[in-house]
Design an enzyme around this catalytic site. Structure first.
Site, PDB file in Angstrom:
ATOM      1  N   ASN A   2       0.799  -1.224   0.000  1.00 19.18           N
ATOM      2  CA  ASN A   2       0.000   0.000   0.000  1.00 19.18           C
ATOM      3  C   ASN A   2       0.834   1.278   0.000  1.00 19.18           C
ATOM      4  O   ASN A   2       0.291   2.369   0.138  1.00 19.18           O
ATOM      5  CB  ASN A   2      -0.955   0.004   1.197  1.00 19.18           C
ATOM      6  CG  ASN A   2      -1.745  -1.281   1.282  1.00 19.18           C
ATOM      7  OD1 ASN A   2      -1.518  -2.078   2.191  1.00 19.18           O
ATOM      8  ND2 ASN A   2      -2.621  -1.528   0.320  1.00 19.18           N
ATOM      9  N   VAL A  39       1.095   6.921  -0.489  1.00 21.09           N
ATOM     10  CA  VAL A  39       0.369   6.037   0.418  1.00 21.09           C
ATOM     11  C   VAL A  39      -1.042   5.805  -0.094  1.00 21.09           C
ATOM     12  O   VAL A  39      -1.749   6.752  -0.434  1.00 21.09           O
ATOM     13  CB  VAL A  39       0.305   6.657   1.832  1.00 21.09           C
ATOM     14  CG1 VAL A  39      -0.458   5.765   2.793  1.00 21.09           C
ATOM     15  CG2 VAL A  39       1.705   6.945   2.364  1.00 21.09           C
ATOM     16  N   CYS A  40      -1.440   4.534  -0.131  1.00 25.12           N
ATOM     17  CA  CYS A  40      -2.794   4.174  -0.524  1.00 25.12           C
ATOM     18  C   CYS A  40      -3.602   3.903   0.746  1.00 25.12           C
ATOM     19  O   CYS A  40      -3.525   2.828   1.336  1.00 25.12           O
ATOM     20  CB  CYS A  40      -2.776   2.941  -1.425  1.00 25.12           C
ATOM     21  SG  CYS A  40      -4.419   2.485  -2.001  1.00 25.12           S
ATOM     22  N   LEU A  41      -4.309   4.918   1.184  1.00 21.43           N
ATOM     23  CA  LEU A  41      -5.160   4.817   2.361  1.00 21.43           C
ATOM     24  C   LEU A  41      -6.453   5.539   2.008  1.00 21.43           C
ATOM     25  O   LEU A  41      -6.441   6.735   1.706  1.00 21.43           O
ATOM     26  CB  LEU A  41      -4.468   5.459   3.579  1.00 21.43           C
ATOM     27  CG  LEU A  41      -5.149   5.341   4.924  1.00 21.43           C
ATOM     28  CD1 LEU A  41      -5.277   3.880   5.362  1.00 21.43           C
ATOM     29  CD2 LEU A  41      -4.379   6.139   5.978  1.00 21.43           C
ATOM     30  N   ARG A  96      -8.062   9.768   0.493  1.00 22.37           N
ATOM     31  CA  ARG A  96      -8.561  10.006  -0.867  1.00 22.37           C
ATOM     32  C   ARG A  96     -10.079  10.138  -0.839  1.00 22.37           C
ATOM     33  O   ARG A  96     -10.627  11.043  -0.225  1.00 22.37           O
ATOM     34  CB  ARG A  96      -8.126   8.865  -1.780  1.00 22.37           C
ATOM     35  CG  ARG A  96      -6.626   8.687  -1.889  1.00 22.37           C
ATOM     36  CD  ARG A  96      -6.284   7.531  -2.778  1.00 22.37           C
ATOM     37  NE  ARG A  96      -7.246   6.439  -2.575  1.00 22.37           N
ATOM     38  CZ  ARG A  96      -7.034   5.185  -2.841  1.00 22.37           C
ATOM     39  NH1 ARG A  96      -5.906   4.816  -3.351  1.00 22.37           N
ATOM     40  NH2 ARG A  96      -7.935   4.259  -2.629  1.00 22.37           N
TER      41      ARG A  96
END
Length: 185
Positions: free
Chosen positions: A106, A113-115, A119
């Site tokens: 992630n 950062v993929c959170l 988003r």
């Protein structure tokens, strides 16, 4: 109403008189700064998370959070995240980057950062504490279903033992495939 105008006029005159004497004016805080100050004063972080202000306490809008997971694949690692908060916070999510190069499904190699709460799921009722707990959760429960690093996600999904070995190798300053990682333990 007339009394209010007189008060405003008097404040304006005092401000002008102060400026003529060479004194500096006090910077008015934006709504985002006020909200961030409140969020920071109410932080309730796990013992494995620390906040710091590399530019000093006068720059609340830019700070760092260090996460040292005490369980999971990333146990005993040290990961630093930079936070940039805009003046329209909380109507806009903070910008968060991982400054530590990490092998993680992630977090890509550039630190993005993929959170979801950073988003599409961001809402003004969320706060900095929520974001930090979300980041902490990425280290205790990495998610291969919503990856930025597709290679790491595929290994986690298909071969968790190899993923664990890759994480340890990366955290000790080794290579995973063609990518080298700095030591973060």
């Amino acid at each position: 109403m007339i009394g209010l105008f007189k008060v405003k006029e008097k404040q304006r005159e005092e401000s002008q008189n102060t400026n003529r004497r060479g004194a500096s004016t006090v910077k008015k805080q934006s709504a985002g700064e006020l909200r961030l100050h409140k969020d920071i004063s109410e932080l309730n972080l796990p013992k494995s998370c620390k906040i710091s202000f590399p530019n000093g306490k006068n720059d609340l809008m830019n700070f760092e959070v260090t996460i040292k997971p005490d369980e999971g694949y990333y146990m005993n690692g040290k990961f630093v995240f930079s936070f940039q908060v805009s003046n329209v916070y909380p109507h806009e999510a903070p910008k968060v980057k991982c400054k530590t190069k990490v092998y993680h499904p992630n977090i890509d190699l550039e630190g993005n950062v993929c959170l979801n709460i950073l988003r599409e799921d961001w809402k003004p009722v969320l706060n900095i504490n929520t974001v930090i707990y979300g980041l902490f959760h990425l280290f205790t429960e990495p998610n291969y279903e919503d990856p930025l690093n597709h290679d790491a996600a595929a290994v986690l999904r298909d071969n968790p033992k190899l993923f664990e070995n890759n994480v340890k190798r990366a955290m000790m300053g080794g290579h995973v495939g063609e990518t080298s990682f700095p030591r973060c333990m």
